[in-house]
Design a protein around this motif. Sequence first.
Motif, PDB file in Angstrom:
ATOM      1  N   UNK A 291      36.200  20.975 -17.342  1.00 26.64           N
ATOM      2  CA  UNK A 291      36.526  21.252 -18.744  1.00 26.64           C
ATOM      3  C   UNK A 291      35.278  21.687 -19.507  1.00 26.64           C
ATOM      4  N   UNK A 292      34.166  21.024 -19.256  1.00 29.04           N
ATOM      5  CA  UNK A 292      32.929  21.360 -19.952  1.00 29.04           C
ATOM      6  C   UNK A 292      32.408  22.736 -19.555  1.00 29.04           C
ATOM      7  N   UNK A 293      32.669  23.136 -18.313  1.00 34.56           N
ATOM      8  CA  UNK A 293      32.201  24.445 -17.849  1.00 34.56           C
ATOM      9  C   UNK A 293      33.037  25.584 -18.419  1.00 34.56           C
ATOM     10  N   UNK A 294      34.274  25.287 -18.785  1.00 32.38           N
ATOM     11  CA  UNK A 294      35.161  26.297 -19.370  1.00 32.38           C
ATOM     12  C   UNK A 294      35.992  25.639 -20.462  1.00 32.38           C
ATOM     13  N   UNK A 295      35.339  25.319 -21.604  1.00 36.22           N
ATOM     14  CA  UNK A 295      36.042  24.593 -22.675  1.00 36.22           C
ATOM     15  C   UNK A 295      37.081  25.461 -23.387  1.00 36.22           C
ATOM     16  N   UNK A 296      38.326  25.248 -23.026  1.00 37.27           N
ATOM     17  CA  UNK A 296      39.425  25.993 -23.632  1.00 37.27           C
ATOM     18  C   UNK A 296      40.684  25.138 -23.535  1.00 37.27           C
ATOM     19  N   UNK A 297      41.716  25.554 -24.238  1.00 33.34           N
ATOM     20  CA  UNK A 297      42.960  24.785 -24.256  1.00 33.34           C
ATOM     21  C   UNK A 297      43.555  24.633 -22.861  1.00 33.34           C
ATOM     22  N   UNK A 298      43.534  25.716 -22.074  1.00 33.92           N
ATOM     23  CA  UNK A 298      44.128  25.657 -20.741  1.00 33.92           C
ATOM     24  C   UNK A 298      43.410  24.646 -19.863  1.00 33.92           C
ATOM     25  N   UNK A 299      42.072  24.645 -19.918  1.00 34.44           N
ATOM     26  CA  UNK A 299      41.313  23.702 -19.115  1.00 34.44           C
ATOM     27  C   UNK A 299      41.502  22.267 -19.618  1.00 34.44           C
ATOM     28  N   UNK A 300      41.686  22.139 -20.946  1.00 30.40           N
ATOM     29  CA  UNK A 300      41.971  20.811 -21.500  1.00 30.40           C
ATOM     30  C   UNK A 300      43.281  20.266 -20.937  1.00 30.40           C
ATOM     31  N   UNK A 301      44.287  21.126 -20.829  1.00 28.61           N
ATOM     32  CA  UNK A 301      45.569  20.669 -20.298  1.00 28.61           C
ATOM     33  C   UNK A 301      45.430  20.232 -18.836  1.00 28.61           C
ATOM     34  N   UNK A 302      44.570  20.909 -18.084  1.00 28.13           N
ATOM     35  CA  UNK A 302      44.321  20.494 -16.696  1.00 28.13           C
ATOM     36  C   UNK A 302      43.698  19.097 -16.682  1.00 28.13           C
ATOM     37  N   UNK A 303      42.738  18.873 -17.580  1.00 25.17           N
ATOM     38  CA  UNK A 303      42.087  17.569 -17.671  1.00 25.17           C
ATOM     39  C   UNK A 303      43.102  16.496 -18.071  1.00 25.17           C
ATOM     40  N   UNK A 304      43.909  16.804 -19.067  1.00 20.68           N
ATOM     41  CA  UNK A 304      44.923  15.858 -19.535  1.00 20.68           C
ATOM     42  C   UNK A 304      45.932  15.544 -18.430  1.00 20.68           C
ATOM     43  N   UNK A 305      46.321  16.566 -17.673  1.00 25.34           N
ATOM     44  CA  UNK A 305      47.255  16.368 -16.562  1.00 25.34           C
ATOM     45  C   UNK A 305      46.644  15.464 -15.490  1.00 25.34           C
ATOM     46  N   UNK A 306      45.340  15.616 -15.265  1.00 29.21           N
ATOM     47  CA  UNK A 306      44.670  14.773 -14.271  1.00 29.21           C
ATOM     48  C   UNK A 306      44.723  13.304 -14.700  1.00 29.21           C
ATOM     49  N   UNK A 307      44.466  13.049 -15.974  1.00 26.46           N
ATOM     50  CA  UNK A 307      44.539  11.678 -16.498  1.00 26.46           C
ATOM     51  C   UNK A 307      45.950  11.122 -16.306  1.00 26.46           C
ATOM     52  N   UNK A 308      46.948  11.941 -16.626  1.00 30.33           N
ATOM     53  CA  UNK A 308      48.335  11.489 -16.505  1.00 30.33           C
ATOM     54  C   UNK A 308      48.683  11.175 -15.055  1.00 30.33           C
ATOM     55  N   UNK A 309      48.169  11.977 -14.127  1.00 25.56           N
ATOM     56  CA  UNK A 309      48.412  11.748 -12.708  1.00 25.56           C
ATOM     57  C   UNK A 309      47.855  10.404 -12.265  1.00 25.56           C
ATOM     58  N   UNK A 310      46.692  10.034 -12.797  1.00 25.02           N
ATOM     59  CA  UNK A 310      46.095   8.741 -12.446  1.00 25.02           C
ATOM     60  C   UNK A 310      46.921   7.579 -12.970  1.00 25.02           C
ATOM     61  N   UNK A 311      47.507   7.754 -14.150  1.00 29.32           N
ATOM     62  CA  UNK A 311      48.377   6.697 -14.678  1.00 29.32           C
ATOM     63  C   UNK A 311      49.610   6.512 -13.784  1.00 29.32           C
ATOM     64  N   UNK A 312      50.058   7.596 -13.200  1.00 27.63           N
ATOM     65  CA  UNK A 312      51.286   7.555 -12.415  1.00 27.63           C
ATOM     66  C   UNK A 312      51.054   7.129 -10.977  1.00 27.63           C
ATOM     67  N   UNK A 313      49.797   7.070 -10.562  1.00 28.62           N
ATOM     68  CA  UNK A 313      49.486   6.682  -9.184  1.00 28.62           C
ATOM     69  C   UNK A 313      49.930   5.247  -8.929  1.00 28.62           C
ATOM     70  N   UNK A 314      50.616   5.048  -7.815  1.00 29.40           N
ATOM     71  CA  UNK A 314      51.099   3.703  -7.428  1.00 29.40           C
ATOM     72  C   UNK A 314      51.993   3.079  -8.481  1.00 29.40           C
ATOM     73  N   UNK A 315      52.641   3.918  -9.298  1.00 27.14           N
ATOM     74  CA  UNK A 315      53.520   3.391 -10.352  1.00 27.14           C
ATOM     75  C   UNK A 315      54.775   2.776  -9.749  1.00 27.14           C
TER      76      UNK A 315
END
Length: 200
Positions: free
Chosen positions: A176-200
């Motif tokens: 995200x820091x290397x390419x700070x834009x909305x699209x990259x932010x959504x990738x970062x946000x999706x990664x966080x969400x994936x971690x919440x869902x792990x082993x759910x």
Amino acid sequence: MILLNSNAENIFWLGRYLMRTQYLCSVYPFLDDNEARDYAHAFCLPAFDASSLNELTLDAQHPISFISQFQYAQDNIMDLRGVLSARAYAELNKLIRNASENAGYICDVAADCQDVIEAESDAIFLFFSLGQCVENLDRQFRLNQDNQQTMAQLEQIAAALSALGWQGVIEALKELQSAPCSMQFYHFSDHIQTLFEADA
């Protein structure tokens, strides 16, 4: 304290909703029509000037309103009854009840709720801070606001999450820091969400 992913996610969203409410409090009432249109466009809201946007923020039926945002926060707090200390849970419920009875208190209560959460365990405060930062970054990209301070805070949070075994957070943030834009932010946000869902 070791948190279940579901509890961590509730704390994360509590941070987002309270931060969203606090920011809305800081800009309400909208006075400039151009700024109001920019805000409405950024968040896909059916408003065309300051007056119509102010009406939306006061419309209890609209998801953007003070009341709706605070209801979302309340729902997250209810789900955290077994995680928060008894004192914090009781205090938060009292604050939310006051705001529910008088919507004019919502802005003050949102800040008070943050103070209560910040006094909880390090783990709770970590995920709460993550939610706040993600919310700030979302808004900053939408409104073309400076995000350097938020990025710096996220670096510290990412390091703490990595120490807890959350894989890939630092790498996702670097992307995200290397390419700070909305699209990259959504990738970062999706990664966080994936971690919440792990082993759910």
